[in-house]
Enzyme design. Structure first.
Site, mmCIF file in Angstrom:
data_model
loop_
_atom_site.group_PDB
_atom_site.id
_atom_site.type_symbol
_atom_site.label_atom_id
_atom_site.label_comp_id
_atom_site.label_asym_id
_atom_site.label_seq_id
_atom_site.Cartn_x
_atom_site.Cartn_y
_atom_site.Cartn_z
ATOM 1 N N ASP A 40 0.871 -1.184 0.000
ATOM 2 C CA ASP A 40 0.000 0.000 0.000
ATOM 3 C C ASP A 40 0.906 1.231 0.000
ATOM 4 O OD1 ASP A 40 -2.632 1.257 0.170
ATOM 5 O OD2 ASP A 40 -2.096 1.805 2.226
ATOM 6 N N ASN A 92 10.268 7.539 0.337
ATOM 7 C CA ASN A 92 9.648 8.144 -0.841
ATOM 8 C C ASN A 92 9.579 7.096 -1.948
ATOM 9 O OD1 ASN A 92 8.973 9.607 -3.106
ATOM 10 N ND2 ASN A 92 10.465 11.249 -2.742
ATOM 11 N N ASP A 118 -1.845 12.264 -2.530
ATOM 12 C CA ASP A 118 -1.902 13.733 -2.511
ATOM 13 C C ASP A 118 -2.070 14.246 -3.936
ATOM 14 O OD1 ASP A 118 -1.424 13.614 0.208
ATOM 15 O OD2 ASP A 118 0.741 13.622 -0.079
ATOM 16 N N LYS A 122 -1.649 21.882 -8.719
ATOM 17 C CA LYS A 122 -1.058 22.782 -9.720
ATOM 18 C C LYS A 122 -0.202 21.990 -10.712
ATOM 19 C CE LYS A 122 -0.861 26.665 -6.600
ATOM 20 N NZ LYS A 122 -0.066 27.274 -5.551
ATOM 21 N N ASP A 154 -10.429 10.881 -4.582
ATOM 22 C CA ASP A 154 -11.631 11.716 -4.538
ATOM 23 C C ASP A 154 -11.526 12.857 -5.560
ATOM 24 O OD1 ASP A 154 -9.519 12.703 -3.086
ATOM 25 O OD2 ASP A 154 -10.730 13.539 -1.463
HETATM 26 C C1 LIG Z 1 -4.096 11.882 1.283
HETATM 27 S S1 LIG Z 1 -3.114 10.701 2.121
HETATM 28 C C2 LIG Z 1 -4.122 9.213 1.976
HETATM 29 C C3 LIG Z 1 -3.747 8.185 3.002
HETATM 30 C C4 LIG Z 1 -4.454 6.842 2.858
HETATM 31 N N1 LIG Z 1 -3.977 6.122 1.691
HETATM 32 C C5 LIG Z 1 -5.949 6.976 2.834
HETATM 33 O O1 LIG Z 1 -6.534 6.702 1.769
HETATM 34 O O2 LIG Z 1 -6.535 7.357 3.855
HETATM 35 C C6 LIG Z 1 -1.750 10.352 0.985
HETATM 36 C C7 LIG Z 1 -0.531 9.825 1.697
HETATM 37 O O3 LIG Z 1 0.495 9.507 0.762
HETATM 38 C C8 LIG Z 1 1.747 9.903 1.302
HETATM 39 N N2 LIG Z 1 2.702 10.082 0.175
HETATM 40 C C9 LIG Z 1 2.650 11.071 -0.749
HETATM 41 N N3 LIG Z 1 3.667 10.942 -1.627
HETATM 42 C C10 LIG Z 1 4.368 9.839 -1.244
HETATM 43 C C11 LIG Z 1 5.531 9.201 -1.748
HETATM 44 N N4 LIG Z 1 6.168 9.663 -2.833
HETATM 45 N N5 LIG Z 1 5.994 8.096 -1.115
HETATM 46 C C12 LIG Z 1 5.356 7.620 -0.008
HETATM 47 N N6 LIG Z 1 4.246 8.196 0.519
HETATM 48 C C13 LIG Z 1 3.752 9.291 -0.088
HETATM 49 C C14 LIG Z 1 1.407 11.190 2.028
HETATM 50 O O4 LIG Z 1 2.375 11.564 2.989
HETATM 51 C C15 LIG Z 1 0.063 10.842 2.651
HETATM 52 O O5 LIG Z 1 0.194 10.263 3.930
#
Ligand SMILES: C[S@@+](CC[C@H](N)C(=O)[O-])C[C@H]1O[C@@H](n2cnc3c(N)ncnc32)[C@H](O)[C@@H]1O
Length: 211
Positions: A40, A92, A118, A122, A154
């Site tokens: 995940d 990351n 995320d 932009k 979403d």
């Molecule tokens: C909006 S949250 C959604 C969390 C969860 N998947 C949910 O649906 O409730 C997106 C998550 O992805 C993480 N994330 C974003 N870019 C990432 C990356 N390149 N590698 C690992 N995690 C990342 C963010 O820090 C954040 O915790």
């Protein structure tokens, strides 16, 4: 347990996050390395996987998250629950993902979920989005034939971009004719999925099979 206060977003392109993920010794992590694996990506506090690991004990789960305090918190909860089929790893997923992927138990990666990543709305921030073509290529190389990729968001434009990037790769076959999949394929909704539903907003989902 007290909730850790953390930044809502971090910039995955900043210097601090430009290191490949350091894989742990999987033998120390999973009790049974022969079980299939579900990855995940962007698991946040890991609530989805903490529940999935209890519902599906015959599957190993791995959550990757770029915000380290959330990973620490999630691993504490995993230990408290005594789950030996679950790991959370900080890093990351867009920096040399093949280093992590090739370290995994071979031929076990059956499921990948990317849920409510995320959006980085932009256009000049589009490189910060998690589903980059390089990640799709790496997943295609290490996922098992017959495996599944599940995407949800979403934000329709983000769901569309993620979908198009997987669809562009010959290893991934979209499993529905309708633009979006109606239902979540997993028995557990994510935190973001629940809050989207609570606001009465739609969720855009895609499902791919690995060729
Ligand atoms: C909006 S949250 C959604 C969390 C969860 N998947 C949910 O649906 O409730 C997106 C998550 O992805 C993480 N994330 C974003 N870019 C990432 C990356 N390149 N590698 C690992 N995690 C990342 C963010 O820090 C954040 O915790």
């Amino acid at each position: 347990m007290a909730k850790v206060r953390v930044r809502q977003h971090v910039n995955p392109l900043s210097h601090k996050y430009r290191h490949p993920i350091a894989p742990p010794d999987w033998n120390q992590v999973y009790q049974d390395m022969t079980q299939p694996l579900h990855l995940d990506i962007g698991c946040a506090r890991g609530k989805f996987l903490l529940q999935m690991a209890q519902v599906e004990p015959e599957i190993n789960f791995l959550g990757i998250e770029i915000r380290q305090p959330l990973v620490i918190e999630a691993n504490q909860e995993r230990e408290r629950l005594g789950l030996s089929n679950l790991a959370f790893v900080f890093g990351n997923m867009n920096v040399a993902p093949e280093i992590l992927l090739q370290s995994l138990p071979a031929d076990k990666l059956f499921w990948v979920s990317i849920q409510f990543p995320d959006p980085w709305f932009k256009q000049r921030h589009s490189k910060r989005r998690v589903v980059q073509p390089e990640l799709v290529i790496a997943l295609a190389k290490y996922m098992v034939a017959g495996g599944w990729v599940f995407l949800q968001s979403d934000v329709e434009s983000i769901a569309l971009e993620m979908t198009e990037r997987f669809q562009a790769h010959p290893h991934f076959v979209r499993q529905h004719q309708t633009p979006w999949l109606e239902e979540n394929i997993f028995p557990v909704p994510t935190e973001r999925e629940k809050s989207t539903y609570n606001k009465g907003q739609p969720v855009y989902r895609s499902l791919f099979r690995v060729r």
